[in-house]
Design a protein around this motif. Sequence first.
Motif, PDB file in Angstrom:
ATOM      1  N   GLU A 255       0.841  -1.191   0.000  1.00  0.00           N
ATOM      2  CA  GLU A 255       0.000   0.000   0.000  1.00  0.00           C
ATOM      3  C   GLU A 255       0.885   1.253   0.000  1.00  0.00           C
ATOM      4  O   GLU A 255       2.067   1.207   0.309  1.00  0.00           O
ATOM      5  CB  GLU A 255      -0.888   0.028   1.250  1.00  0.00           C
ATOM      6  N   SER A 256       0.262   2.366  -0.322  1.00  0.00           N
ATOM      7  CA  SER A 256       0.971   3.638  -0.208  1.00  0.00           C
ATOM      8  C   SER A 256       1.135   3.986   1.270  1.00  0.00           C
ATOM      9  O   SER A 256       0.202   3.802   2.063  1.00  0.00           O
ATOM     10  CB  SER A 256       0.183   4.754  -0.894  1.00  0.00           C
ATOM     11  N   PRO A 257       2.295   4.500   1.679  1.00  0.00           N
ATOM     12  CA  PRO A 257       2.463   4.898   3.080  1.00  0.00           C
ATOM     13  C   PRO A 257       1.819   6.244   3.395  1.00  0.00           C
ATOM     14  O   PRO A 257       1.737   6.640   4.553  1.00  0.00           O
ATOM     15  CB  PRO A 257       3.980   4.975   3.245  1.00  0.00           C
TER      16      PRO A 257
ATOM     17  N   GLY B 212     -10.185  12.738   2.084  1.00  0.00           N
ATOM     18  CA  GLY B 212     -11.269  11.780   2.268  1.00  0.00           C
ATOM     19  C   GLY B 212     -11.297  11.286   3.691  1.00  0.00           C
ATOM     20  O   GLY B 212     -10.403  11.592   4.491  1.00  0.00           O
ATOM     21  N   THR B 213     -12.306  10.529   4.020  1.00  0.00           N
ATOM     22  CA  THR B 213     -12.447  10.050   5.390  1.00  0.00           C
ATOM     23  C   THR B 213     -11.687   8.748   5.581  1.00  0.00           C
ATOM     24  O   THR B 213     -11.627   7.901   4.690  1.00  0.00           O
ATOM     25  CB  THR B 213     -13.932   9.816   5.726  1.00  0.00           C
ATOM     26  N   GLY B 214     -11.109   8.569   6.742  1.00  0.00           N
ATOM     27  CA  GLY B 214     -10.421   7.332   7.066  1.00  0.00           C
ATOM     28  C   GLY B 214      -9.087   7.200   6.366  1.00  0.00           C
ATOM     29  O   GLY B 214      -8.650   8.057   5.592  1.00  0.00           O
ATOM     30  N   ALA B 215      -8.417   6.097   6.621  1.00  0.00           N
ATOM     31  CA  ALA B 215      -7.112   5.817   6.016  1.00  0.00           C
ATOM     32  C   ALA B 215      -7.343   5.118   4.681  1.00  0.00           C
ATOM     33  O   ALA B 215      -7.233   3.889   4.572  1.00  0.00           O
ATOM     34  CB  ALA B 215      -6.271   4.970   6.958  1.00  0.00           C
ATOM     35  N   LEU B 216      -7.655   5.883   3.648  1.00  0.00           N
ATOM     36  CA  LEU B 216      -8.007   5.291   2.368  1.00  0.00           C
ATOM     37  C   LEU B 216      -6.807   4.680   1.644  1.00  0.00           C
ATOM     38  O   LEU B 216      -6.986   3.997   0.629  1.00  0.00           O
ATOM     39  CB  LEU B 216      -8.676   6.340   1.476  1.00  0.00           C
TER      40      LEU B 216
ATOM     41  N   ASP C 220     -10.852  -3.923   6.036  1.00  0.00           N
ATOM     42  CA  ASP C 220     -11.105  -5.241   6.614  1.00  0.00           C
ATOM     43  C   ASP C 220     -12.105  -5.972   5.718  1.00  0.00           C
ATOM     44  O   ASP C 220     -13.151  -5.417   5.374  1.00  0.00           O
ATOM     45  CB  ASP C 220     -11.674  -5.068   8.026  1.00  0.00           C
ATOM     46  N   PRO C 221     -11.835  -7.215   5.327  1.00  0.00           N
ATOM     47  CA  PRO C 221     -12.775  -7.942   4.470  1.00  0.00           C
ATOM     48  C   PRO C 221     -14.164  -8.101   5.086  1.00  0.00           C
ATOM     49  O   PRO C 221     -15.168  -8.042   4.378  1.00  0.00           O
ATOM     50  CB  PRO C 221     -12.096  -9.302   4.279  1.00  0.00           C
TER      51      PRO C 221
ATOM     52  N   ALA D  73     -14.124   1.184   2.470  1.00  0.00           N
ATOM     53  CA  ALA D  73     -14.176   1.794   3.800  1.00  0.00           C
ATOM     54  C   ALA D  73     -15.262   2.862   3.932  1.00  0.00           C
ATOM     55  O   ALA D  73     -15.961   2.902   4.947  1.00  0.00           O
ATOM     56  CB  ALA D  73     -12.803   2.363   4.161  1.00  0.00           C
ATOM     57  N   PRO D  74     -15.453   3.760   2.949  1.00  0.00           N
ATOM     58  CA  PRO D  74     -16.531   4.753   3.103  1.00  0.00           C
ATOM     59  C   PRO D  74     -17.917   4.122   3.203  1.00  0.00           C
ATOM     60  O   PRO D  74     -18.793   4.653   3.888  1.00  0.00           O
ATOM     61  CB  PRO D  74     -16.393   5.612   1.832  1.00  0.00           C
TER      62      PRO D  74
END
Length: 355
Positions: free
Chosen positions: A35-37, A44-48, A53-54, A244-245
């Motif tokens: 993933e990108s660090p 955007g909201t959250g750590a996109l 989580d599946p 996630a959104p």
Amino acid sequence: MSAVDLARAEIRALKPYSSARMEASGGSVLLNANESPWPAVMGGTGALNRYPDPQPAELVRRLAALYDAEQDQVLVGRGSDEAIDLLVRAFCRASQDAVVISSPTFGMYSVSAGIQDAAVVDVPLRADFSLDADGLLAAVSGRVKIVFVCSPNNPTGNLVPLATIEQLATALTDRALVVVDEAYIEFAGTLSATTLLARHDNVVVLRTLSKAHALAAARVGTLVAHADIVALLRRILPAYPLPAPCVEAALAALTPPALTATGVRVAGLLEARVRLAEVLATFTGVREVFPSSANFLLVRCADAEGVYRRLLAAGVVVRDVSHHAALADCLRITVGSDDDHRRLLAALGLREEAA
């Protein structure tokens, strides 16, 4: 024998893909998923930048509570459509097995079967749109692995009695799954088929947040079934099915205040459904407004195509379902807002205040 034994042998033996997010939980330095660090440039909201989580634990917990199920009986995916597809792929061998539907009903059952090259056995609804349970059971051969029952049914709006669903489940024990699609049950005021799970391991129930909970764009659907069926379907579920959104939107909709507000909205919609049905029945172009346990009305017109075009010209879009022989000259009209109804009725030449 249990219901999960009806699934394809190769699916039961399949070693599922293990995603990076599933393999590591609780870590604070995540270097296993490429993933990108950095957070997304556009915000955007959250750590996109991180994979979701599946099966988010808190969402599963709240949905299990909402549907009166155990958490291991819940599988969350992208609407009911994904659950339908998973079931057909897991239980139907291409060119060998079959599903049963009772038309007119939701079209995705046949579409998913067609994609899997599973046959579709159609046992049409009776003239009053009730389910022909005896005819259905007579049509179930050894190759039928899934029986789809939509209750309330789309597009007819009628309920299938819980006793009828249990009759099917009992007769089809060790023979086929009975998949009950309850996308509209919040508008019906009746018990869910999840109440049958304790007695029948071949019952699968589909629920959604798209309708009553107003989250159609979030695409959050739930499959409720015995834990072994859920575990089997998780083997073929995409690695990261829930953005996630969308999870955040679902969690917000499942808080106690939101659920209370949804209950108020549903009650208001049921009142509006009655008023709209009464007014539509006065239109000279309407032959019949069918009883509905959903958030829509099935309306038979003298000239459905003409009414459809008249409404469309006024900017009002309804669903033309007259392609099915049993629904000749029928339109499906969603119960909307007061303003929606005023525009609908005005386009039909009816009094706006009647809505």
